[in-house]
Design a protein around this motif. Structure first.
Motif, PDB file in Angstrom:
ATOM      1  N   LEU A  27       1.132  -1.329   0.290  1.00 34.73           N
ATOM      2  CA  LEU A  27       0.036   0.103   0.614  1.00 34.73           C
ATOM      3  C   LEU A  27       0.516   1.457  -0.120  1.00 34.73           C
ATOM      4  N   ASN A  28       1.792   1.504   1.035  1.00 31.92           N
ATOM      5  CA  ASN A  28       3.061   2.389   0.462  1.00 31.92           C
ATOM      6  C   ASN A  28       3.772   2.341  -0.479  1.00 31.92           C
ATOM      7  N   GLU A  29       3.909   1.729  -1.223  1.00 30.62           N
ATOM      8  CA  GLU A  29       4.086   2.177  -2.850  1.00 30.62           C
ATOM      9  C   GLU A  29       3.683   2.179  -4.140  1.00 30.62           C
ATOM     10  N   LEU A  30       2.661   1.729  -3.243  1.00 28.82           N
ATOM     11  CA  LEU A  30       0.982   2.084  -4.129  1.00 28.82           C
ATOM     12  C   LEU A  30       1.087   3.492  -4.174  1.00 28.82           C
ATOM     13  N   ALA A  31       0.140   4.315  -2.672  1.00 29.32           N
ATOM     14  CA  ALA A  31       0.337   5.672  -2.412  1.00 29.32           C
ATOM     15  C   ALA A  31       2.319   5.965  -3.380  1.00 29.32           C
ATOM     16  N   ARG A  32       2.943   6.285  -3.437  1.00 30.27           N
ATOM     17  CA  ARG A  32       3.547   6.749  -3.786  1.00 30.27           C
ATOM     18  C   ARG A  32       4.061   6.473  -5.460  1.00 30.27           C
ATOM     19  N   PHE A  33       3.796   5.456  -5.485  1.00 29.43           N
ATOM     20  CA  PHE A  33       3.641   5.366  -7.068  1.00 29.43           C
ATOM     21  C   PHE A  33       2.515   6.523  -7.495  1.00 29.43           C
ATOM     22  N   ALA A  34       1.714   6.341  -7.129  1.00 34.25           N
ATOM     23  CA  ALA A  34       0.062   7.381  -7.334  1.00 34.25           C
ATOM     24  C   ALA A  34       0.295   8.367  -7.417  1.00 34.25           C
ATOM     25  N   HIS A  35       1.421   8.682  -6.463  1.00 37.93           N
ATOM     26  CA  HIS A  35       1.954  10.598  -6.343  1.00 37.93           C
ATOM     27  C   HIS A  35       2.834  10.877  -7.131  1.00 37.93           C
ATOM     28  N   HIS A  36       4.152  10.077  -7.368  1.00 39.39           N
ATOM     29  CA  HIS A  36       4.223  10.572  -9.039  1.00 39.39           C
ATOM     30  C   HIS A  36       4.074  10.009  -9.947  1.00 39.39           C
ATOM     31  N   ALA A  37       3.405   9.369  -9.999  1.00 36.53           N
ATOM     32  CA  ALA A  37       2.419   8.856 -11.132  1.00 36.53           C
ATOM     33  C   ALA A  37       2.355   9.938 -12.512  1.00 36.53           C
ATOM     34  N   PRO A  38       1.891  11.444 -11.967  1.00 30.83           N
ATOM     35  CA  PRO A  38       1.879  12.328 -13.370  1.00 30.83           C
ATOM     36  C   PRO A  38       3.659  13.022 -13.694  1.00 30.83           C
ATOM     37  N   ASP A  39       4.006  13.478 -12.776  1.00 35.60           N
ATOM     38  CA  ASP A  39       5.609  13.142 -13.002  1.00 35.60           C
ATOM     39  C   ASP A  39       6.188  12.449 -13.845  1.00 35.60           C
ATOM     40  N   LEU A  40       5.817  10.921 -13.619  1.00 36.52           N
ATOM     41  CA  LEU A  40       6.572   9.739 -14.573  1.00 36.52           C
ATOM     42  C   LEU A  40       5.766   9.461 -16.026  1.00 36.52           C
ATOM     43  N   LEU A  41       4.627  10.680 -16.239  1.00 32.15           N
ATOM     44  CA  LEU A  41       4.506  10.772 -16.999  1.00 32.15           C
ATOM     45  C   LEU A  41       4.458  11.741 -17.994  1.00 32.15           C
ATOM     46  N   ARG A  42       5.147  12.512 -17.326  1.00 35.56           N
ATOM     47  CA  ARG A  42       5.307  13.659 -18.187  1.00 35.56           C
ATOM     48  C   ARG A  42       6.680  13.662 -18.939  1.00 35.56           C
ATOM     49  N   GLU A  43       7.524  13.671 -17.639  1.00 40.55           N
ATOM     50  CA  GLU A  43       8.735  13.083 -18.171  1.00 40.55           C
ATOM     51  C   GLU A  43       9.288  11.898 -19.626  1.00 40.55           C
ATOM     52  N   ALA A  44       7.652  10.899 -19.386  1.00 43.03           N
ATOM     53  CA  ALA A  44       8.195   9.757 -20.432  1.00 43.03           C
ATOM     54  C   ALA A  44       7.363  10.555 -21.598  1.00 43.03           C
TER      55      ALA A  44
END
Length: 150
Positions: A21-38
């Protein structure tokens, strides 16, 4: 024994579920940045997309990916709900079975004491035969169900 089993299951759940759950929350928090960078061709995902020439493909099929992501999210929620219901069902069955096994001798003794004499022996014999028959039925049903579930 029951308490130790319950504590072990709870500890195993905490060890597996909390980090996930901690990793999923962290991924959800960083997902917009990862998508923008990709999309810009930067970051680890963007570099892989550029390296394997997948960026154009990803841009061309963005709508399909969005649709797939929505379906994946729904199926993940369904899977989590089903898992929680399964765990709750197993826990309920274990608790009830433990209580029945723990209290059954007292219930049997008191019931047979009320019947008394020959009637108590007859009831004891009927109970043994019934228990043997029911155990065979339940065991067979569980075995068939386990094969049918696959």
């Amino acid at each position: 024994m029951f308490l130790a089993t319950f504590v072990a299951l709870a500890a195993l759940t905490v060890v597996l579920v909390v980090p996930l759950l901690n990793e999923l929350a962290r991924f959800a928090h960083h997902a917009p940045d990862l998508l923008r960078e990709a999309r810009a061709g930067r970051g680890p995902v963007g570099e892989l997309l550029e390296r394997f020439h997948l960026r154009r493909y990803a841009e061309a099929h963005a709508d399909e990916f969005r649709c797939f992501g929505g379906q994946l999210g729904r199926s993940t929620v369904g899977l989590a709900r089903g898992t929680a219901q399964g765990v709750a069902g197993v826990l309920t069955a274990v608790v009830l079975a433990y209580l029945m096994v723990g209290q059954a001798p007292q219930i049997t003794t008191r019931t047979l004491a009320l019947a008394g004499g020959d009637r108590a022996e007859r009831l004891r014999r009927i109970g043994r035969e019934s228990a043997r028959t029911i155990t065979g039925y339940v065991s067979g049903n569980l075995l068939i169900s386990s094969f049918a579930a696959r």
